[in-house]
Scaffold this active site. Structure first.
Site, PDB file in Angstrom:
ATOM      1  N   HIS A 175      65.464 -29.589  77.752  1.00  0.00           N
ATOM      2  CA  HIS A 175      64.531 -28.903  78.647  1.00  0.00           C
ATOM      3  C   HIS A 175      64.812 -27.406  78.541  1.00  0.00           C
ATOM      4  CE1 HIS A 175      62.907 -32.360  80.984  1.00  0.00           C
ATOM      5  NE2 HIS A 175      63.922 -32.924  80.384  1.00  0.00           N
ATOM      6  N   HIS A 201      70.280 -40.727  75.933  1.00  0.00           N
ATOM      7  CA  HIS A 201      69.351 -39.601  76.118  1.00  0.00           C
ATOM      8  C   HIS A 201      68.958 -39.010  74.765  1.00  0.00           C
ATOM      9  CE1 HIS A 201      67.313 -36.310  78.067  1.00  0.00           C
ATOM     10  NE2 HIS A 201      68.142 -35.400  77.577  1.00  0.00           N
ATOM     11  N   TYR A 231      67.751 -36.302  89.859  1.00  0.00           N
ATOM     12  CA  TYR A 231      69.137 -36.669  89.525  1.00  0.00           C
ATOM     13  C   TYR A 231      70.023 -35.458  89.238  1.00  0.00           C
ATOM     14  CZ  TYR A 231      67.660 -36.221  84.591  1.00  0.00           C
ATOM     15  OH  TYR A 231      67.165 -35.766  83.404  1.00  0.00           O
ATOM     16  N   GLU A 232      69.404 -34.283  89.040  1.00  0.00           N
ATOM     17  CA  GLU A 232      70.217 -33.089  88.816  1.00  0.00           C
ATOM     18  C   GLU A 232      70.831 -32.582  90.120  1.00  0.00           C
ATOM     19  OE1 GLU A 232      68.421 -30.208  85.760  1.00  0.00           O
ATOM     20  OE2 GLU A 232      66.724 -31.480  86.284  1.00  0.00           O
ATOM     21  N   MET A 283      62.110 -41.104  85.157  1.00  0.00           N
ATOM     22  CA  MET A 283      62.907 -40.491  86.231  1.00  0.00           C
ATOM     23  C   MET A 283      62.280 -39.197  86.742  1.00  0.00           C
ATOM     24  SD  MET A 283      66.569 -40.807  84.314  1.00  0.00           S
ATOM     25  CE  MET A 283      67.044 -42.291  83.417  1.00  0.00           C
ATOM     26  N   SER A 284      60.962 -39.053  86.538  1.00  0.00           N
ATOM     27  CA  SER A 284      60.357 -37.764  86.923  1.00  0.00           C
ATOM     28  C   SER A 284      58.918 -37.985  87.365  1.00  0.00           C
ATOM     29  CB  SER A 284      60.399 -36.809  85.724  1.00  0.00           C
ATOM     30  OG  SER A 284      59.593 -37.313  84.669  1.00  0.00           O
ATOM     31  N   ASN A 339      61.201 -45.787  74.244  1.00  0.00           N
ATOM     32  CA  ASN A 339      62.107 -46.915  74.029  1.00  0.00           C
ATOM     33  C   ASN A 339      61.528 -48.188  74.648  1.00  0.00           C
ATOM     34  OD1 ASN A 339      63.004 -45.044  76.380  1.00  0.00           O
ATOM     35  ND2 ASN A 339      63.710 -47.078  76.982  1.00  0.00           N
ATOM     36  N   ALA A 354      58.721 -38.482  79.257  1.00  0.00           N
ATOM     37  CA  ALA A 354      59.182 -39.581  78.417  1.00  0.00           C
ATOM     38  C   ALA A 354      59.346 -40.789  79.327  1.00  0.00           C
ATOM     39  CB  ALA A 354      60.506 -39.223  77.766  1.00  0.00           C
ATOM     40  N   HIS A 391      64.726 -32.425  87.761  1.00  0.00           N
ATOM     41  CA  HIS A 391      64.822 -33.845  88.115  1.00  0.00           C
ATOM     42  C   HIS A 391      65.643 -34.000  89.380  1.00  0.00           C
ATOM     43  CE1 HIS A 391      64.320 -33.651  83.723  1.00  0.00           C
ATOM     44  NE2 HIS A 391      63.643 -34.766  83.843  1.00  0.00           N
ATOM     45  N   SER A 436      60.986 -34.062  78.622  1.00  0.00           N
ATOM     46  CA  SER A 436      62.049 -34.130  77.608  1.00  0.00           C
ATOM     47  C   SER A 436      61.513 -34.147  76.185  1.00  0.00           C
ATOM     48  CB  SER A 436      62.859 -35.423  77.784  1.00  0.00           C
ATOM     49  OG  SER A 436      63.431 -35.501  79.043  1.00  0.00           O
TER      50      SER A 436
HETATM   51  N1  HPA Z   1      64.164 -45.465  81.743  1.00  0.00           N
HETATM   52  C1  HPA Z   1      64.069 -44.392  82.554  1.00  0.00           C
HETATM   53  N2  HPA Z   1      63.688 -43.209  82.127  1.00  0.00           N
HETATM   54  C2  HPA Z   1      63.370 -43.058  80.833  1.00  0.00           C
HETATM   55  C3  HPA Z   1      63.438 -44.127  79.946  1.00  0.00           C
HETATM   56  C4  HPA Z   1      63.859 -45.396  80.430  1.00  0.00           C
HETATM   57  O1  HPA Z   1      63.958 -46.408  79.685  1.00  0.00           O
HETATM   58  N3  HPA Z   1      63.051 -43.665  78.727  1.00  0.00           N
HETATM   59  C5  HPA Z   1      62.740 -42.348  78.897  1.00  0.00           C
HETATM   60  N4  HPA Z   1      62.937 -41.975  80.177  1.00  0.00           N
END
Ligand code: HPA
Length: 273
Positions: free
Chosen positions: A65, A248, A89-90, A214-215, A238, A117, A87, A34
């Site tokens: 993406h 996001h 989740y997609e 998540m990847s 974050n 990320a 991903h 991302s």
């Molecule tokens: N959690 C899950 N996936 C992420 C996060 C997060 O805080 N930040 C970037 N991808």
């Protein structure tokens, strides 16, 4: 036709499409997460393939993406770069998410650099930091290797004792020193998403790892199965201390802010591998 035969045919098809359009293969695969797609601007003599023109490739549905496979050279190294990834989740299967890694493997890739990320789970990891992944915890509840095994491609049971190659990690450390990048290191835990973590989940996850995303894990498992050396670089976007709700958009903005630093680091690593 059984599943193994079907996947073999798909790979053959995809490979033919690509090799008909490029000279030779690639040695190093790079997956850009991302907001981190900018590295492709540094590719010399790039051949760009949108995912939707590549036979059997999944389609990326996530904002941020781009969805291109870019093949060319950086620092005289033959690279195949996925600008944007898939991903779980997609709605793809874990195996589907990692199909491109099998394609990279058939193109000749033996070294894979995976970026993503991630959210911090450790107080000293701040937004903007880059964390080299030393190991992972797979909490996705799935594994890309579930299903019939093609013994000609890789083993049924895969050793994961050095999922992230120590030699590549050393090169990343040296490159970071040379570039003045304060490279952090830690364990990445993967969840399916698409929800971000609750405070209770953050407390739990912080006892087993340093950053959450998540990847990455499906692709890294596939790469290990194929015998590739893997380097993982997570951009921290974050922290749990932030007193506002996570979106996001924030993840993308923060990833883009660190993108230049990450690109500098990867180019320096490519010069050394
Ligand atoms: N959690 C899950 N996936 C992420 C996060 C997060 O805080 N930040 C970037 N991808």
């Amino acid at each position: 036709m059984d599943l193994i035969e079907q996947v073999r045919l798909n790979i053959k098809d995809t490979l033919k499409f690509l090799t008909d359009r490029i000279a030779g293969g690639a040695d190093i695969g790079i997956i850009l997460g991302s907001g981190l797609g900018g590295l492709v601007d540094s590719v010399e003599r790039p051949k760009v393939f949108a995912y939707n023109e590549i036979p059997h490739f999944p389609q990326s549905t996530t904002v941020g993406h781009a969805g291109n496979l870019v093949i060319g050279t950086i620092a005289d190294k033959k690279v195949a770069i996925m600008q944007g990834r898939f991903h779980y989740y997609e709605g793809y299967t874990s195996t589907g998410v990692s199909f491109p890694v099998r394609v990279l493997g058939s193109l000749g890739v033996r070294t894979l650099i995976v970026t993503c990320a991630a959210g911090s789970l450790r107080p000293d990891l701040k937004a903007g930091d880059i964390m080299a992944i030393t190991d992972h915890v797979n909490l996705m509840g799935v594994n890309p290797l579930i299903g019939p095994n093609d013994d000609e491609v890789g083993p049924r049971f895969v050793d994961m004792s050095e999922a992230y190659d120590r030699g590549l990690l050393k090169i990343a450390e040296d490159s970071a020193k040379g570039e003045g990048v304060d490279l952090k290191e830690g364990v990445y835990v993967a969840l399916t998403g698409p929800t971000y973590e609750t405070p209770a989940e953050v407390r739990f996850l912080s006892t087993i790892s340093d950053a959450v995303g998540m990847s990455t894990v499906p692709e890294v498992i596939m790469a290990n199965y194929l015998g590739m050396r893997v380097l993982g670089l997570a951009v921290i976007t974050n922290t749990p201390e932030a007193k506002h709700k996570l979106s996001h958009d924030e993840v993308l903005v923060e990833a883009q802010k660190s993108s230049e630093k990450l690109i500098k680091l990867i180019i320096s690593i490519l010069q050394k591998v």
